[in-house]
Design an enzyme around this catalytic site. Sequence first.
Site, PDB file in Angstrom:
ATOM      1  N   LYS A   1      -9.829  48.137   3.458  1.00 18.66           N
ATOM      2  CA  LYS A   1      -9.670  49.511   2.954  1.00 18.66           C
ATOM      3  C   LYS A   1     -10.642  50.462   3.660  1.00 18.66           C
TER       4      LYS A   1
ATOM      5  N   ARG B   1     -25.217  46.450 -27.943  1.00 17.69           N
ATOM      6  CA  ARG B   1     -24.109  45.649 -27.406  1.00 17.69           C
ATOM      7  C   ARG B   1     -24.021  44.252 -28.029  1.00 17.69           C
TER       8      ARG B   1
ATOM      9  N   ASP C   1      -9.071  19.848 -19.029  1.00 17.65           N
ATOM     10  CA  ASP C   1      -9.557  20.435 -17.773  1.00 17.65           C
ATOM     11  C   ASP C   1      -9.792  19.322 -16.760  1.00 17.65           C
TER      12      ASP C   1
ATOM     13  N   VAL D   1      -3.751  17.339 -15.773  1.00 20.95           N
ATOM     14  CA  VAL D   1      -2.462  16.965 -16.374  1.00 20.95           C
ATOM     15  C   VAL D   1      -1.325  17.598 -15.585  1.00 20.95           C
TER      16      VAL D   1
ATOM     17  N   CYS E   1     -22.890  42.629 -19.178  1.00 22.57           N
ATOM     18  CA  CYS E   1     -22.034  42.924 -18.017  1.00 22.57           C
ATOM     19  C   CYS E   1     -21.567  44.379 -17.988  1.00 22.57           C
TER      20      CYS E   1
ATOM     21  N   ARG F   1     -35.227  59.563 -31.469  1.00 26.65           N
ATOM     22  CA  ARG F   1     -35.230  58.715 -30.275  1.00 26.65           C
ATOM     23  C   ARG F   1     -35.809  59.485 -29.099  1.00 26.65           C
TER      24      ARG F   1
ATOM     25  N   HIS G   1     -21.543  54.934 -28.395  1.00 32.29           N
ATOM     26  CA  HIS G   1     -20.318  55.722 -28.465  1.00 32.29           C
ATOM     27  C   HIS G   1     -19.180  54.767 -28.122  1.00 32.29           C
TER      28      HIS G   1
ATOM     29  N   TYR H   1     -29.943  64.283 -22.333  1.00 30.24           N
ATOM     30  CA  TYR H   1     -29.206  65.142 -23.261  1.00 30.24           C
ATOM     31  C   TYR H   1     -30.067  66.376 -23.601  1.00 30.24           C
TER      32      TYR H   1
ATOM     33  N   CYS I   1     -15.379  44.541 -25.882  1.00 32.42           N
ATOM     34  CA  CYS I   1     -16.389  43.630 -25.368  1.00 32.42           C
ATOM     35  C   CYS I   1     -15.723  42.527 -24.571  1.00 32.42           C
TER      36      CYS I   1
HETATM   37  P1  FAD Z   1     -10.560  29.818 -14.312  1.00 32.22           P
HETATM   38  O1  FAD Z   1     -11.899  30.271 -14.691  1.00 32.22           O
HETATM   39  O2  FAD Z   1     -10.253  29.719 -12.871  1.00 32.22           O
HETATM   40  O3  FAD Z   1     -10.306  28.407 -14.999  1.00 32.22           O
HETATM   41  C1  FAD Z   1      -9.194  27.607 -14.722  1.00 32.22           C
HETATM   42  C2  FAD Z   1      -9.493  26.170 -15.132  1.00 32.22           C
HETATM   43  O4  FAD Z   1      -8.296  25.407 -15.082  1.00 32.22           O
HETATM   44  C3  FAD Z   1     -10.484  25.454 -14.232  1.00 32.22           C
HETATM   45  O5  FAD Z   1     -11.551  24.962 -15.017  1.00 32.22           O
HETATM   46  C4  FAD Z   1      -9.664  24.328 -13.608  1.00 32.22           C
HETATM   47  O6  FAD Z   1     -10.440  23.145 -13.419  1.00 32.22           O
HETATM   48  C5  FAD Z   1      -8.596  24.107 -14.651  1.00 32.22           C
HETATM   49  N1  FAD Z   1      -7.339  23.506 -14.153  1.00 32.22           N
HETATM   50  C6  FAD Z   1      -6.523  23.991 -13.190  1.00 32.22           C
HETATM   51  N2  FAD Z   1      -5.421  23.199 -13.067  1.00 32.22           N
HETATM   52  C7  FAD Z   1      -5.546  22.226 -13.982  1.00 32.22           C
HETATM   53  C8  FAD Z   1      -4.712  21.119 -14.361  1.00 32.22           C
HETATM   54  N3  FAD Z   1      -3.525  20.882 -13.815  1.00 32.22           N
HETATM   55  N4  FAD Z   1      -5.146  20.287 -15.334  1.00 32.22           N
HETATM   56  C9  FAD Z   1      -6.341  20.499 -15.944  1.00 32.22           C
HETATM   57  N5  FAD Z   1      -7.157  21.538 -15.618  1.00 32.22           N
HETATM   58  C10 FAD Z   1      -6.746  22.387 -14.662  1.00 32.22           C
HETATM   59  N6  FAD Z   1     -15.394  38.000 -13.951  1.00 32.22           N
HETATM   60  C11 FAD Z   1     -15.907  38.975 -14.647  1.00 32.22           C
HETATM   61  O7  FAD Z   1     -15.242  39.508 -15.523  1.00 32.22           O
HETATM   62  N7  FAD Z   1     -17.186  39.408 -14.442  1.00 32.22           N
HETATM   63  C12 FAD Z   1     -17.965  38.854 -13.494  1.00 32.22           C
HETATM   64  O8  FAD Z   1     -19.097  39.265 -13.316  1.00 32.22           O
HETATM   65  C13 FAD Z   1     -17.444  37.793 -12.730  1.00 32.22           C
HETATM   66  N8  FAD Z   1     -18.185  37.217 -11.790  1.00 32.22           N
HETATM   67  C14 FAD Z   1     -17.649  36.205 -11.055  1.00 32.22           C
HETATM   68  C15 FAD Z   1     -18.434  35.623 -10.078  1.00 32.22           C
HETATM   69  C16 FAD Z   1     -17.936  34.583  -9.341  1.00 32.22           C
HETATM   70  C17 FAD Z   1     -18.796  33.970  -8.278  1.00 32.22           C
HETATM   71  C18 FAD Z   1     -16.629  34.100  -9.579  1.00 32.22           C
HETATM   72  C19 FAD Z   1     -16.064  32.960  -8.785  1.00 32.22           C
HETATM   73  C20 FAD Z   1     -15.839  34.685 -10.537  1.00 32.22           C
HETATM   74  C21 FAD Z   1     -16.348  35.754 -11.278  1.00 32.22           C
HETATM   75  N9  FAD Z   1     -15.585  36.395 -12.248  1.00 32.22           N
HETATM   76  C22 FAD Z   1     -16.126  37.389 -12.983  1.00 32.22           C
HETATM   77  C23 FAD Z   1     -14.167  36.085 -12.444  1.00 32.22           C
HETATM   78  C24 FAD Z   1     -13.934  35.204 -13.674  1.00 32.22           C
HETATM   79  O9  FAD Z   1     -14.733  34.059 -13.600  1.00 32.22           O
HETATM   80  C25 FAD Z   1     -12.458  34.859 -13.741  1.00 32.22           C
HETATM   81  O10 FAD Z   1     -11.705  36.027 -13.909  1.00 32.22           O
HETATM   82  C26 FAD Z   1     -12.163  33.929 -14.901  1.00 32.22           C
HETATM   83  O11 FAD Z   1     -12.904  32.741 -14.784  1.00 32.22           O
HETATM   84  C27 FAD Z   1     -10.680  33.581 -14.952  1.00 32.22           C
HETATM   85  O12 FAD Z   1     -10.487  32.756 -16.045  1.00 32.22           O
HETATM   86  P2  FAD Z   1      -9.307  31.714 -16.147  1.00 32.22           P
HETATM   87  O13 FAD Z   1      -9.565  30.982 -17.402  1.00 32.22           O
HETATM   88  O14 FAD Z   1      -8.014  32.401 -15.985  1.00 32.22           O
HETATM   89  O15 FAD Z   1      -9.434  30.763 -14.888  1.00 32.22           O
HETATM   90  P1  NAP Z   2     -11.124  41.339  -5.505  1.00 31.24           P
HETATM   91  O1  NAP Z   2     -12.081  42.178  -6.262  1.00 31.24           O
HETATM   92  O2  NAP Z   2      -9.681  41.578  -5.658  1.00 31.24           O
HETATM   93  O3  NAP Z   2     -11.536  41.473  -3.979  1.00 31.24           O
HETATM   94  C1  NAP Z   2     -10.871  40.812  -2.973  1.00 31.24           C
HETATM   95  C2  NAP Z   2     -11.313  41.336  -1.607  1.00 31.24           C
HETATM   96  O4  NAP Z   2     -10.573  40.704  -0.617  1.00 31.24           O
HETATM   97  C3  NAP Z   2     -11.151  42.805  -1.442  1.00 31.24           C
HETATM   98  O5  NAP Z   2     -12.286  43.310  -0.776  1.00 31.24           O
HETATM   99  C4  NAP Z   2      -9.905  42.950  -0.564  1.00 31.24           C
HETATM  100  O6  NAP Z   2     -10.150  44.132   0.104  1.00 31.24           O
HETATM  101  C5  NAP Z   2      -9.940  41.651   0.242  1.00 31.24           C
HETATM  102  N1  NAP Z   2      -8.636  41.094   0.564  1.00 31.24           N
HETATM  103  C6  NAP Z   2      -7.524  40.992  -0.196  1.00 31.24           C
HETATM  104  N2  NAP Z   2      -6.524  40.374   0.465  1.00 31.24           N
HETATM  105  C7  NAP Z   2      -7.013  40.074   1.684  1.00 31.24           C
HETATM  106  C8  NAP Z   2      -6.459  39.440   2.824  1.00 31.24           C
HETATM  107  N3  NAP Z   2      -5.208  38.989   2.840  1.00 31.24           N
HETATM  108  N4  NAP Z   2      -7.232  39.301   3.917  1.00 31.24           N
HETATM  109  C9  NAP Z   2      -8.497  39.734   3.922  1.00 31.24           C
HETATM  110  N5  NAP Z   2      -9.076  40.357   2.861  1.00 31.24           N
HETATM  111  C10 NAP Z   2      -8.331  40.516   1.761  1.00 31.24           C
HETATM  112  O7  NAP Z   2     -11.355  39.827  -5.831  1.00 31.24           O
HETATM  113  P2  NAP Z   2     -12.664  38.934  -5.860  1.00 31.24           P
HETATM  114  O8  NAP Z   2     -13.801  39.570  -5.185  1.00 31.24           O
HETATM  115  O9  NAP Z   2     -12.192  37.622  -5.382  1.00 31.24           O
HETATM  116  O10 NAP Z   2     -12.997  38.858  -7.377  1.00 31.24           O
HETATM  117  C11 NAP Z   2     -12.091  38.225  -8.289  1.00 31.24           C
HETATM  118  C12 NAP Z   2     -12.204  38.850  -9.641  1.00 31.24           C
HETATM  119  O11 NAP Z   2     -13.456  38.516 -10.216  1.00 31.24           O
HETATM  120  C13 NAP Z   2     -12.125  40.354  -9.543  1.00 31.24           C
HETATM  121  O12 NAP Z   2     -11.112  40.863 -10.362  1.00 31.24           O
HETATM  122  C14 NAP Z   2     -13.442  40.839 -10.022  1.00 31.24           C
HETATM  123  O13 NAP Z   2     -13.294  41.928 -10.922  1.00 31.24           O
HETATM  124  C15 NAP Z   2     -14.048  39.664 -10.754  1.00 31.24           C
HETATM  125  N6  NAP Z   2     -15.475  39.703 -10.477  1.00 31.24           N
HETATM  126  C16 NAP Z   2     -16.190  40.662 -11.072  1.00 31.24           C
HETATM  127  C17 NAP Z   2     -17.523  40.763 -10.806  1.00 31.24           C
HETATM  128  C18 NAP Z   2     -18.367  41.812 -11.487  1.00 31.24           C
HETATM  129  O14 NAP Z   2     -19.539  41.905 -11.190  1.00 31.24           O
HETATM  130  N7  NAP Z   2     -17.841  42.580 -12.403  1.00 31.24           N
HETATM  131  C19 NAP Z   2     -18.125  39.909  -9.908  1.00 31.24           C
HETATM  132  C20 NAP Z   2     -17.355  38.936  -9.306  1.00 31.24           C
HETATM  133  C21 NAP Z   2     -16.019  38.865  -9.582  1.00 31.24           C
HETATM  134  P3  NAP Z   2      -9.366  44.677   1.353  1.00 31.24           P
HETATM  135  O15 NAP Z   2      -7.931  44.389   1.038  1.00 31.24           O
HETATM  136  O16 NAP Z   2      -9.701  46.123   1.444  1.00 31.24           O
HETATM  137  O17 NAP Z   2      -9.907  43.928   2.492  1.00 31.24           O
HETATM  138 FE1  SF4 Z   3     -22.205  42.876 -23.753  1.00 29.94          FE
HETATM  139 FE2  SF4 Z   3     -20.475  42.778 -21.712  1.00 29.94          FE
HETATM  140 FE3  SF4 Z   3     -19.641  42.760 -24.259  1.00 29.94          FE
HETATM  141 FE4  SF4 Z   3     -20.646  44.982 -23.215  1.00 29.94          FE
HETATM  142  S1  SF4 Z   3     -18.788  43.963 -22.568  1.00 29.94           S
HETATM  143  S2  SF4 Z   3     -21.094  44.129 -25.217  1.00 29.94           S
HETATM  144  S3  SF4 Z   3     -22.250  44.134 -21.936  1.00 29.94           S
HETATM  145  S4  SF4 Z   3     -20.843  41.188 -23.225  1.00 29.94           S
END
Ligand code: FAD
Ligand code: NAP
Ligand code: SF4
Length: 677
Positions: free
Chosen positions: A569, A315, A407, A452, A341, A218, A31, A170, A357
Amino acid sequence: MTPHPRYPHIFSPLKIGHTEIKNRILMGSMHTGLEDQPDAGERMAAYFAERARGGVGMIITGGIGPHPSAGYGAKLLGPADVAVHRQVTEAVHAAAPDVKIVMQILHSGPLAGTPDCVAPSPVKSRIGRHQPNELTEEGIAEQIAAFANCAALAKEAGYDGVEIIGSAGYLISTFLVEKTNQRTDRWGGSWENRMRFPVEVVRAVRAAVGPDFIFVFRISAMDMLQGGMAWEEVVSLAKALEAEGVDVISTHFCWHESFVPTIATMVPRAAFAGVTGRLRKELSIPVITSNRINMPQVAEDVLVRGDADIISMARPMLADPDLVNKAFEGREDEINTCIACNQACLDHTFTGKLTSCLVNARACRETEVVIAPTAARRRIAVVGAGPAGLACATITAERGHQVTLFDAASEIGGQFNLAKQIPGKEEFHETLRYFARMVELRGVDLRLNTRVDAEQLQAMGFDEVVVATGITPRTPALPGIDHPKVVRYIDVIQGTAQVGQKVAIMGAGGIGFDVAELITHAGTSAALDIDTFAREWGVDFKNHPRGGVTGIEPQVASNGREVTLLQRKATPVGQGLGKTTGWTHRLTLQRRGIKMVSGVDYLKIDDAGLHCTIGGEPAVLDVDTVIVCAGQEPARGLYDDLVALGVPAQLIGGAYEATELDAKRAIKQATELAIAM
Ligand code: FAD
Ligand code: NAP
Ligand code: SF4
């Protein structure tokens, strides 16, 4: 053309009912919300036609209701609806005359979400909004007639067949299970009575559509409910449906209300195919398997094992509409793989948003997001090869621009390189493999190990600079934040920080949860091992007790660390996680004994530990390590410098806005910029 020799089983035709499908890959029903748009016909036509051109053997549409009580989604009740569906079938048959398109008929029953919802008995589902109205004898007859009428209308609209969904909680499935069917008339009680409704529906539908129409049913091969269907009942139902003229049995796993994840990232690939394999041995018609089959080799292996005749990929067709063509030509390294995801598909569906997606922002927006060749080739720099920079650079280059991608790191991927190290997120490797191949294929000039600055970029004379430099982890201003026991999440994930036995995690967002998973994990990742997955979720594939579940509290292995996950929170910890996956993370960590505490006010960190108040009461958490997962700030220095120098620059991803940034938003924003440049 001959198919690639790696996939002989996928690309062998199959006879189903009166006809044949050209290969064994089916696009499963989803859906998407397109069904409910004012221009539904046009948008569904574009969406399905693109997938038909992508090479699938058969497509099954999202569920369409056969009766006003069927749910809040689209319905097929009369001539006006037929006209909308005709747009879909004509577009698909014009795009690929050898692809079959089958309409799914879905009656949501107690999950319909409206006060007039119906069911065999007035038993409210755990996830339903309303207590359903018990169907009368006349009501049952009316519903059976509605299924038949809907199927006949689908035939009139040009579909090649229908699928009836008799699973997931369902309407049809609620007749089958004792806890939702408490009737004492001929529609309830004994197994023969409980299966009467699906059998009568199938009989009426076959009579309405005749023999020359594909008919898929199904069933829940494992409903994951305590007291759910016994294996003998599953087999007996499938045999009865076969006898009534069903052409293909499609196997489904779990009801939406069950407590076992069946499609999220932590579910092993093809985890449930063995159940389909057992059922296949009992039947003489083809069977479809599904769930976490996201790459052609996984599909081929399932077919080789004899576990199914047809592989349903749902998906994966959102993520890459050309998946089957790429497999046919042996270009699987170009597949944009579904990472399971749920962030832009099921999480959207269950919150009333249009499906898309995470890895393919075009999905379901085919008429709006058009990747067209550029009329004026320009030199573009993209700084940052995280998800935002990668999507922007590769799509911009695909359009014909000359793109240089910088990068500072030694590999592409940005934060995805951290994400992929979390147990259960192994699929994130695939996205990086895809982007690496796209960088190569689109001729992006990739400069790794290259940080850079604005002056360098100005000197290189680009027409435009896209800044995708990501984020900087937030460091809360707190006395003792520079104490040796305080570490950053990046250092923990990269393995460069020591983590003690007693740990407090400051911040319980997605990253706080991922870090908690990483530092308490023990043994094999359940995502990579079906036995571990079964143990951690209480599933018994071998003995198949009722519903397939053991009913015993599952065991989740832990390395014994004592971890407290904290947030300021007052809301429950983990409430902001994904709608369809958050509960799995919460449950896993709870089963490992991780404490989750909300309403925390941090005061200071010293040798005694983390000083705070919890719900206003003073507390000292005696911990060895405090891991800071307190969100992020945009890394915007480069952008500000470029603007100051007058260099044309655009901001995307975390560098644009770090609050609540995820890869879905980063890739979507990057795609939208890339098609506009
Ligand atoms: P980034 O991924 O931070 O990339 C920025 C890049 O810029 C880096 O490679 C850095 O080296 C480069 N850079 C910075 N400055 C310079 C410069 N001056 N010159 C050259 N290179 C530079 N998101 C989800 O949606 N689902 C998830 O399940 C999820 N899980 C996560 C789990 C973890 C542990 C972490 C850390 C993040 C997760 N995220 C997840 C978040 C997701 O990875 C970020 O939202 C996403 O990577 C952001 O993309 P971006 O391209 O903006 O930045
Ligand atoms: P986030 O989801 O915004 O969580 C940040 C946490 O830090 C919150 O619990 C917040 O809650 C706390 N916080 C914020 N400001 C603070 C402060 N000044 N002092 C102490 N605590 C503070 O960010 P994130 O966990 O870093 O994740 C980054 C992004 O990656 C998110 O948008 C997330 O969606 C994505 N991500 C997604 C997945 C996934 O499975 N879908 C997994 C990993 C990451 P309180 O303010 O209540 O303390
Ligand atoms: Fe697959 Fe994530 Fe795209 Fe859904 S959003 S189709 S789970 S990659």
